[in-house]
Scaffold this motif. Structure first.
Motif, short mmCIF file in Angstrom:
data_model
loop_
_atom_site.label_atom_id
_atom_site.label_comp_id
_atom_site.label_asym_id
_atom_site.label_seq_id
_atom_site.Cartn_x
_atom_site.Cartn_y
_atom_site.Cartn_z
N ALA A 183 15.43 7.35 41.90
CA ALA A 183 15.25 8.35 40.85
C ALA A 183 16.05 9.61 41.16
N VAL A 184 16.45 10.29 40.11
CA VAL A 184 17.17 11.55 40.24
C VAL A 184 16.37 12.63 39.53
N LEU A 185 16.00 13.64 40.28
CA LEU A 185 15.26 14.76 39.70
C LEU A 185 16.25 15.69 39.03
N LEU A 186 16.14 15.81 37.73
CA LEU A 186 17.11 16.59 36.96
C LEU A 186 16.85 18.08 37.09
N GLU A 187 17.93 18.84 37.19
CA GLU A 187 17.84 20.30 37.26
C GLU A 187 18.34 20.89 35.95
N PRO A 188 17.87 22.07 35.59
CA PRO A 188 18.49 22.75 34.44
C PRO A 188 19.94 23.07 34.79
N PHE A 189 20.80 22.93 33.81
CA PHE A 189 22.21 23.27 34.02
C PHE A 189 22.35 24.77 33.83
N VAL A 190 22.50 25.50 34.92
CA VAL A 190 22.41 26.96 34.89
C VAL A 190 23.64 27.65 34.31
N HIS A 191 24.68 26.88 34.00
CA HIS A 191 25.86 27.48 33.38
C HIS A 191 25.92 27.18 31.89
N GLN A 192 24.81 26.79 31.30
CA GLN A 192 24.75 26.62 29.85
C GLN A 192 24.68 28.00 29.20
N VAL A 193 25.66 28.32 28.36
CA VAL A 193 25.71 29.67 27.76
C VAL A 193 25.38 29.67 26.28
N GLY A 194 25.32 28.48 25.66
CA GLY A 194 25.04 28.41 24.23
C GLY A 194 24.32 27.13 23.87
N GLY A 195 24.16 26.92 22.58
CA GLY A 195 23.48 25.73 22.09
C GLY A 195 21.97 25.87 22.14
N THR A 205 11.91 33.92 28.10
CA THR A 205 12.23 32.71 27.37
C THR A 205 12.82 32.94 26.00
N ASP A 206 12.52 34.06 25.35
CA ASP A 206 12.94 34.20 23.96
C ASP A 206 14.34 34.78 23.86
N SER A 207 15.33 33.89 24.02
CA SER A 207 16.76 34.18 24.01
C SER A 207 17.08 35.26 25.03
N LEU A 208 18.10 36.05 24.80
CA LEU A 208 18.39 37.17 25.69
C LEU A 208 17.66 38.41 25.22
N ASN A 250 22.01 33.86 34.24
CA ASN A 250 22.13 33.66 32.80
C ASN A 250 20.89 32.92 32.30
N PRO A 251 20.07 33.56 31.47
CA PRO A 251 18.78 32.97 31.13
C PRO A 251 18.82 31.94 30.01
N TRP A 252 19.95 31.77 29.35
CA TRP A 252 19.96 30.94 28.16
C TRP A 252 19.63 29.48 28.45
N GLY A 253 20.25 28.91 29.49
CA GLY A 253 19.97 27.52 29.83
C GLY A 253 18.52 27.29 30.18
N LEU A 254 17.91 28.23 30.88
CA LEU A 254 16.50 28.10 31.26
C LEU A 254 15.60 28.22 30.04
N HIS A 255 15.99 29.06 29.11
CA HIS A 255 15.27 29.19 27.84
C HIS A 255 15.28 27.85 27.10
N CYS A 256 16.45 27.22 27.00
CA CYS A 256 16.56 25.92 26.34
C CYS A 256 15.76 24.86 27.07
N HIS A 257 15.81 24.90 28.40
CA HIS A 257 15.12 23.92 29.22
C HIS A 257 13.61 23.98 29.02
N ARG A 258 13.07 25.19 29.03
CA ARG A 258 11.63 25.33 28.87
C ARG A 258 11.18 24.86 27.48
N GLN A 259 11.94 25.21 26.47
CA GLN A 259 11.61 24.77 25.12
C GLN A 259 11.67 23.25 25.01
N HIS A 260 12.66 22.65 25.64
CA HIS A 260 12.82 21.20 25.58
C HIS A 260 11.65 20.49 26.28
#
Length: 411
Positions: free
Chosen positions: A15-27, A154-157, A172-182
């Motif tokens: 198994a591979v424990l997935l990490e949030p991609f911390v360089h996600q800037v959009g989407g 969590t609520d965007s920037l 950069n908080p955006w990727g973590l924001h997306c991760h938590r919502q997902h």
């Protein structure tokens, strides 16, 4: 303090424990890090269809498609949710992937402290490399992840009462924001045993020590053919009220390394939507400014790369890249011949950056991403067949090139 790994010893080998991609800037869809050179995202059949029939000429401008992996939710003993990828359950063969898990510190994002943060007059966000720690023994320079006591929201920037985005010392908080919502969406709809399919794609920023990334939403139309009337109207309004209508391109996210402070400065899609054409131009210039000088050494290679992409897009009949993005990437760590003395008291907000002329072209990259609403003749999910190339996308590329050329000419 690092939480314990949710992986059982029996599954840790596969198994591979997935990490949030911390360089996600959009989407809005969470990107996950599978290994050093691979990211993954929830599978959308229309995007899979695009990658499976990708024209040869476009391959240099898109992430390499590596296959599909099965992913499921798992709770650790403390109730924290994690995402586990199971390579042995892949539905397609994509070659041998590096699936070393490292240590239990990959669960760090669940130990973050929430903070309200304080607003300021600045519309930029900072995070410092002094706040980051390496979590893998073999990680490369600059490949750092969050500390367990990272503060973010969590609520965007976020905007303060004056509609400004606050400044904070964080990643950069955006990727973590997306991760938590997902994670919240998945946990509310599915149980732990539910298998989800994720696309495995090339991590296009893995070779950069300090990846500076500009995420541009391309084209004059953003809604897909399958959009509801409500969603269609919403996207049309966003385009009309932003540079999508006037320029065919708008800023969806950004992070740029500031050599004078050791921080990254970040902007999100809400900032990009409010920009005028002149504001777009100024932000594009800021993306090329490292706090001390304008990276003029980047302009020619970026423009050449965009012109090459434009030539390819003009030949792609029937393709419509609705809601797709274009990434412009470069390394914030300059070549020695391009480095000028740094003034630690000069801040990014000052726009009087002096020009730096390098003799060698810095490494830059231009990549198209996010094809969930892309349509083309022969697509399995095709709703409408179009003739000719995507003129809205071409319009955006042409304007982007013109603006960069004007910056290069000092206008």
């Amino acid at each position: 303090m690092v939480g314990q790994s949710p992986l059982d010893p029996s599954e840790s080998r596969t198994a591979v424990l997935l990490e949030p991609f911390v360089h996600q800037v959009g989407g809005h869809m969470s990107m996950m890090k599978y290994d050093e050179h691979t990211i993954c995202k929830p599978l959308v059949s229309q995007e899979l269809s695009f990658y499976e029939s990708l024209p040869l000429a476009m391959r240099q401008f898109t992430p390499q498609y590596k296959g599909i992996v099965s992913v499921h939710l798992k709770k650790d003993s403390l109730g924290n949710l994690t995402l586990i990828a199971s390579p042995s359950l892949q539905t397609e063969s994509c070659g041998r992937l590096d699936n070393a898990i490292g240590d239990s510190s990959v669960t760090i994002w669940h130990k973050c402290k929430w903070a309200a943060g304080t607003g300021s007059e600045h519309t930029l966000v900072k995070w410092s490399h002094t706040q980051l720690t390496k979590t893998f023994k073999d990680s490369c320079p600059g490949k750092m992840l969050l500390r367990t006591d990272l503060q973010y929201r969590t609520d965007s920037l976020l905007e303060d009462a004056n509609r400004n985005q606050p400044e904070r010392n964080s990643y950069n908080p955006w990727g973590l924001h997306c991760h938590r919502q997902h994670l919240n969406r998945m946990s509310s709809k599915h149980n732990e045993n539910k298998l989800h399919q994720f696309l495995l794609l090339e991590n296009v920023v893995s070779k950069y020590n300090y990846p500076c990334i500009l995420d541009l939403k391309m084209g004059t139309r953003q809604h897909g053919d399958d959009a509801s009337e409500e969603k269609k109207a919403r996207h049309i309004k966003k385009c009309e009220q932003s540079t999508s209508a006037s320029l065919g391109v708008r800023i969806c996210g950004m992070q740029v390394y500031q050599a004078d402070t050791g921080h990254f400065l970040c902007k999100d899609k809400y900032y990009g939507r409010k920009l005028s054409p002149e504001g777009f131009r100024q932000t594009l210039r800021q993306f090329l400014c490292n706090g001390n000088h304008l990276r003029t050494d980047l302009l020619e290679p970026i423009i050449l790369r965009l012109k090459a992409l434009l030539s390819v897009i003009r030949k792609q009949s029937s393709y419509r890249f609705y809601s797709s993005s274009l990434l412009i990437i470069y390394d914030g760590q300059e070549h020695k011949e391009n480095t000028a003395p740094l003034d630690n008291h000069l801040h990014f907000q000052k726009t009087n950056c002096t020009a730096s002329h390098g003799t060698n072209h810095s490494r830059v990259d231009v990549r198209m991403i996010d094809f969930a609403h892309t349509t083309f003749k022969g697509s399995k999910c095709n709703h409408t067949t179009y003739d000719g190339p995507d003129h809205g996308y071409i319009f955006g590329l042409e304007n982007l090139i013109k603006i960069l050329q004007s910056i290069s000419e000092g206008k």
